[in-house]
Design a protein around this motif. Structure first.
Motif, mmCIF file in Angstrom:
data_model
loop_
_atom_site.group_PDB
_atom_site.id
_atom_site.type_symbol
_atom_site.label_atom_id
_atom_site.label_comp_id
_atom_site.label_asym_id
_atom_site.label_seq_id
_atom_site.Cartn_x
_atom_site.Cartn_y
_atom_site.Cartn_z
ATOM 1 N N GLY A 1 0.783 -1.269 0.024
ATOM 2 C CA GLY A 1 -0.079 -0.039 0.101
ATOM 3 C C GLY A 1 0.877 1.109 0.055
ATOM 4 O O GLY A 1 0.392 2.308 0.121
ATOM 5 N N LYS A 2 2.214 1.142 -0.182
ATOM 6 C CA LYS A 2 3.119 2.319 -0.309
ATOM 7 C C LYS A 2 3.201 2.713 -1.716
ATOM 8 O O LYS A 2 3.090 2.141 -2.523
ATOM 9 N N ILE A 3 3.364 3.974 -1.762
ATOM 10 C CA ILE A 3 3.575 4.768 -2.894
ATOM 11 C C ILE A 3 5.217 4.418 -3.495
ATOM 12 O O ILE A 3 6.027 5.085 -2.401
ATOM 13 N N GLU A 4 5.457 4.136 -4.326
ATOM 14 C CA GLU A 4 6.878 4.087 -4.735
ATOM 15 C C GLU A 4 7.458 5.247 -5.650
ATOM 16 O O GLU A 4 6.629 5.664 -6.432
ATOM 17 N N LEU A 5 8.722 6.113 -5.154
ATOM 18 C CA LEU A 5 8.898 7.147 -5.867
ATOM 19 C C LEU A 5 10.480 6.806 -6.399
ATOM 20 O O LEU A 5 11.169 6.173 -5.877
ATOM 21 N N ASN A 6 10.785 7.357 -7.616
ATOM 22 C CA ASN A 6 11.942 7.311 -8.011
ATOM 23 C C ASN A 6 12.511 8.630 -8.424
ATOM 24 O O ASN A 6 11.635 9.216 -9.349
ATOM 25 N N THR A 7 13.588 8.976 -8.516
ATOM 26 C CA THR A 7 14.360 10.534 -8.728
ATOM 27 C C THR A 7 14.243 10.651 -10.245
ATOM 28 O O THR A 7 14.041 11.647 -10.770
ATOM 29 N N THR A 8 14.248 9.511 -10.973
ATOM 30 C CA THR A 8 14.071 9.678 -12.388
ATOM 31 C C THR A 8 12.711 9.804 -13.153
ATOM 32 O O THR A 8 12.515 9.651 -14.227
ATOM 33 N N GLU A 9 11.600 9.449 -12.363
ATOM 34 C CA GLU A 9 10.306 9.414 -12.748
ATOM 35 C C GLU A 9 9.807 10.813 -12.733
ATOM 36 O O GLU A 9 9.929 11.807 -12.060
ATOM 37 N N THR A 10 8.669 10.787 -13.824
ATOM 38 C CA THR A 10 8.057 12.272 -13.917
ATOM 39 C C THR A 10 6.503 11.545 -14.071
ATOM 40 O O THR A 10 6.166 11.626 -15.205
ATOM 41 N N PRO A 11 5.837 11.302 -13.192
ATOM 42 C CA PRO A 11 4.449 10.922 -13.338
ATOM 43 C C PRO A 11 3.439 11.955 -14.068
ATOM 44 O O PRO A 11 3.836 13.147 -14.181
ATOM 45 N N TRP B 1 23.667 14.672 -11.203
ATOM 46 C CA TRP B 1 22.772 15.472 -12.035
ATOM 47 C C TRP B 1 22.132 14.778 -13.368
ATOM 48 O O TRP B 1 20.855 14.620 -13.407
ATOM 49 N N LYS B 2 23.098 14.142 -13.809
ATOM 50 C CA LYS B 2 22.862 13.281 -15.090
ATOM 51 C C LYS B 2 22.003 11.994 -15.030
ATOM 52 O O LYS B 2 21.150 11.735 -15.434
ATOM 53 N N GLU B 3 22.850 11.391 -13.925
ATOM 54 C CA GLU B 3 22.478 9.874 -13.785
ATOM 55 C C GLU B 3 21.564 9.533 -12.817
ATOM 56 O O GLU B 3 20.847 8.618 -12.605
ATOM 57 N N GLU B 4 21.191 10.115 -11.559
ATOM 58 C CA GLU B 4 20.743 10.145 -10.714
ATOM 59 C C GLU B 4 19.351 10.942 -10.431
ATOM 60 O O GLU B 4 17.983 10.416 -9.890
ATOM 61 N N LEU B 5 19.024 12.075 -11.226
ATOM 62 C CA LEU B 5 18.128 12.746 -10.822
ATOM 63 C C LEU B 5 17.159 13.074 -12.357
ATOM 64 O O LEU B 5 17.784 13.141 -13.194
ATOM 65 N N GLY B 6 15.924 13.048 -12.152
ATOM 66 C CA GLY B 6 15.187 13.511 -13.359
ATOM 67 C C GLY B 6 14.771 14.927 -13.228
ATOM 68 O O GLY B 6 15.366 15.718 -12.881
ATOM 69 N N PRO B 7 13.981 15.183 -14.231
ATOM 70 C CA PRO B 7 13.535 16.765 -14.383
ATOM 71 C C PRO B 7 12.646 17.365 -13.550
ATOM 72 O O PRO B 7 12.238 16.997 -12.521
ATOM 73 N N VAL B 8 12.970 18.614 -13.514
ATOM 74 C CA VAL B 8 12.057 19.612 -12.573
ATOM 75 C C VAL B 8 10.919 20.337 -13.520
ATOM 76 O O VAL B 8 10.865 20.351 -14.674
ATOM 77 N N ASP B 9 10.099 21.065 -12.836
ATOM 78 C CA ASP B 9 9.049 21.928 -13.266
ATOM 79 C C ASP B 9 9.760 22.937 -14.492
ATOM 80 O O ASP B 9 10.766 23.405 -14.104
#
Length: 693
Positions: free
Chosen positions: A12-22, A334-342
């Motif tokens: 029941g937990k929500i999974e988050l990934n730094t490279t995802e952009t829901p 920045w390149k490999e671990e993090l996804g986009p921002v607004d």
């Protein structure tokens, strides 16, 4: 089931990934989300552009993705947005800034081997100032303490410096070999330190080849795995299944991507750009909750802001190399671990990060510019040193001592050259060649001098060998008086002859010294033994002298003469005394003369008795030199007396009245008679001397 329910896992937990952009589930939301995430052509994307152009293989993969998206999507608006994404990535790649390219190139190099970044931690020392032994020590330490793939630049520098120094030594030894008459084809020279270097370098090459052979296989397999992951991500948009299942599959692929291992550096940026592109395409087709997307955007913004703040701190760090290495890590995160921002923050945060990067880049460029200036200054120093060596080479001394002084000066200049530091790479080889030529010219002049000197040395050797023969022929001589002078003379001659070949010097000196020492040791032993006897004789003569002084004559000449002669014979029988005690001989003669003076007898007869006593003193077996001297003296006296008699007789002719009543005539006649009597006495002495032979 709600949209959020689709994201829940079994717990029941929500999974988050730094490279995802829901994204939102509705088509209009898909279009809106896609628009907000796509960078404009003028923007710097999170996918930091690389210097190299995208490979044909990656371009083909991207083209396939675009074609598949167009053919399978029935919504025109998302299709246009997807097209913009692809064009934006390509345009951004083409407009890469130099300061970012530098980071990308370094990270691509590190990406080939996950441990390769450790090469920055390996200290590069001033190998130019090290001796050959120190260079090999450093080489062996690197092999034992560091990973083989991290020491390439250090090994290359050590190899270059070692070969330069050994090459110089080799040239010097070769010139010496040829100057001594050797044939060039027969020349061979090596040293233990050269063998150590060869062994170390062989170990390095073998280990490095084994490493790269294994790495090549792994890199190839890892690249295939990553391309396969990209293919699977591309295929997710066509899978007809529960969105939760598809999402979990996507997360699993992302985890596989992170653990896929290093890939070839020339494929690094292309692979990551392709991966990010297809991840974004996947998000565009997900029907996810906007809240989750915003949460992911916020997380990425927070993390990227921290990265920017750290980069801005590094821009103030004076340790340029350390700042640059950490900046590489920040770009990798920045390149490999993090996804986009607004979208509203995207341009601003990239601009801040890019500016901090540029500041560090500019400082690094300035640092290397200053380093270039230092290298130019070092070049000036080395040119001055080379000029001094050339100047010294033009002066050719005529003596060994002067050449030794020059050799020390050249050695000091050589050391100054090595300690002067690095010069610009473009003139390094030329400077080194110029230095070697200057030193070689000096060595040639030096070798020519010592070559001519060796001829003189061989002549000196023959002269000293002759002296050795003389010393050995006379070392057992018993004639100490004659041989001692000879031995001292050949020792003086030895000192004046000069140098001989070094290989013979010690040998012949020991041989000569041994013969001389043998003789003088024998002489000193003889003298020491004689000294004891002479001191005893001196003590005996001292006692006899006191006896002579105490003699009382009887008044009977014949008896008293016998007494005196007995004392003289006793004195003569005692033997030699030390030379520094010979004063006692004079005292004895004075005492004897005093006794003779007390005798009441004819003066001429007494004088003859004293003379006979003197002759006995002068007479020595096998040595007539004293008698010869005495005979010469007597002959001289006879000649003088005869001359005086002739003069007196000539003077008589000047008297007009030769009458003994004339006082003057009477004195002349008396003098003539005395001289004739004296002449007869000296003639008797001469006969006596002749009888002593």
């Amino acid at each position: 089931m709600s949209e959020n329910d689709n994201l829940q896992d079994a717990d029941g937990k929500i999974e988050l990934n730094t490279t995802e952009t829901p994204q939102n589930t509705e088509a209009s939301q898909v279009a809106e989300t896609s628009t907000s995430e796509e960078p404009k052509a003028s923007e710097k994307t999170e996918n930091t552009p690389e210097k190299e152009t995208v490979s044909e293989e990656i371009k083909d993969e991207q083209a396939k993705v675009e074609k598949e998206v167009v053919s399978e999507d029935t919504t025109e608006e998302p299709l246009e947005e997807t097209k913009d994404v692809t064009e934006t990535v390509s345009e951004s790649t083409k407009k890469a800034d130099a300061h970012v390219e530098e980071i990308e190139e370094s990270n691509a190099e590190d990406a080939e081997d996950e441990t390769n970044a450790e090469r920055h931690e390996v200290e590069s020392k001033d190998y130019h100032a090290m001796s050959m032994e120190q260079l090999v020590d450093e080489f062996e330490t690197l092999l034992s303490d560091k990973k083989i793939q991290t020491i390439k630049s250090q090994v290359d520098e050590i190899k270059s410096e070692f070969h330069s120094k050994f090459g110089e030594l080799l040239d010097e030894k070769k010139e010496e070999f040829l100057s001594e008459g050797g044939n060039e084809i027969d020349f061979y020279f090596t040293t233990p330190v050269k063998k150590r270097f060869n062994d170390a370098y062989k170990t390095y090459r073998n280990n490095l080849n084994a490493y790269y052979k294994n790495l090549e296989s792994n890199l190839k397999q890892n690249l295939e795995n990553r391309l396969a992951i990209i293919e699977e991500i591309k295929g997710l948009i066509n899978v007809e299944e529960n969105i939760n299942t598809t999402y979990k599959h996507f997360k699993d692929l992302q985890e596989q991507w992170r653990n896929a291992g290093p890939i070839p550096r020339d494929r690094y940026n292309n692979a990551w750009n392709s991966y990010h592109h297809h991840v974004e395409v996947f998000y565009d087709f997900l029907h996810l909750n906007r809240d989750l997307r915003d949460m992911d955007f916020k997380h990425n913004l927070d993390q990227k802001t921290k990265i920017i703040e750290r980069a801005e701190e590094l821009a103030k760090d004076d340790n340029i190399n350390r700042a640059f290495r950490e900046l590489q890590v920040l770009h990798k995160l920045w390149k490999e671990e993090l996804g986009p921002v607004d979208r509203e923050y995207r341009e601003d945060i990239w601009e801040r990060f890019s500016n901090a990067t540029k500041t560090i880049h500019d400082k690094r460029q300035a640092y290397y510019a200053d380093l270039d200036k230092a290298h130019e200054a070092n070049l000036v120093k080395k040119e001055e040193i080379i000029a001094k060596i050339d100047e010294i080479s033009q002066d050719q001394p005529k003596s060994h001592q002067a050449w030794q002084k020059k050799i020390k000066e050249i050695e000091a200049l050589r050391q100054d050259f090595f300690n002067a530091g690095k010069v610009p790479i473009k003139v390094n080889d030329a400077t080194w060649t110029k230095f070697k030529t200057a030193v070689r010219n000096f060595n040639r002049n030096k070798n020519a001098f010592y070559k001519s000197l060796k001829k003189d040395q061989y002549d000196n050797l023959n002269k000293k060998l002759e002296l050795i023969k003389i010393a050995e022929d006379n070392k057992d001589s018993e004639d100490f008086e004659t041989t001692t002078s000879l031995m001292k003379k050949i020792q003086a001659d030895w000192k004046n002859i000069g140098h001989v070949p070094r290989k013979d010097s010690d040998k012949i000196w020991k041989q000569f010294k041994k013969a001389c020492n043998h003789y003088f040791d024998r002489m000193h032993e003889e003298k020491n033994a004689a000294s004891k006897e002479e001191m005893a004789a001196f003590e005996e003569k001292s006692a006899l002298l006191e006896t002579v002084k105490a003699i009382e004559l009887t008044g009977k000449p014949e008896k008293d003469i016998e007494t005196i002669k007995d004392q003289i014979n006793a004195w003569k029988s005692i033997g030699h005394i030390p030379s520094n005690k010979r004063f006692i001989e004079g005292k004895f003669n004075k005492a004897i003369d005093a006794l003779f003076g007390k005798l009441d007898m004819d003066k001429a007869k007494l004088d003859m008795i004293k003379f006979e006593n003197k002759l006995e003193t002068l007479s020595k077996p096998d040595d007539t030199r004293l008698l010869d001297n005495e005979q010469n003296y007597i002959r001289k006296k006879i000649s003088e007396i005869k001359g005086e008699i002739n003069q007196l007789e000539n003077n008589m002719q000047f008297f007009s009245n030769v009458d003994e009543t004339n006082p003057l005539v009477r004195d002349v006649i008396k003098n003539i008679k005395n001289h004739k009597d004296n002449l007869q006495t000296w003639k008797d002495k001469l006969r006596k001397v002749k009888s002593m032979y």
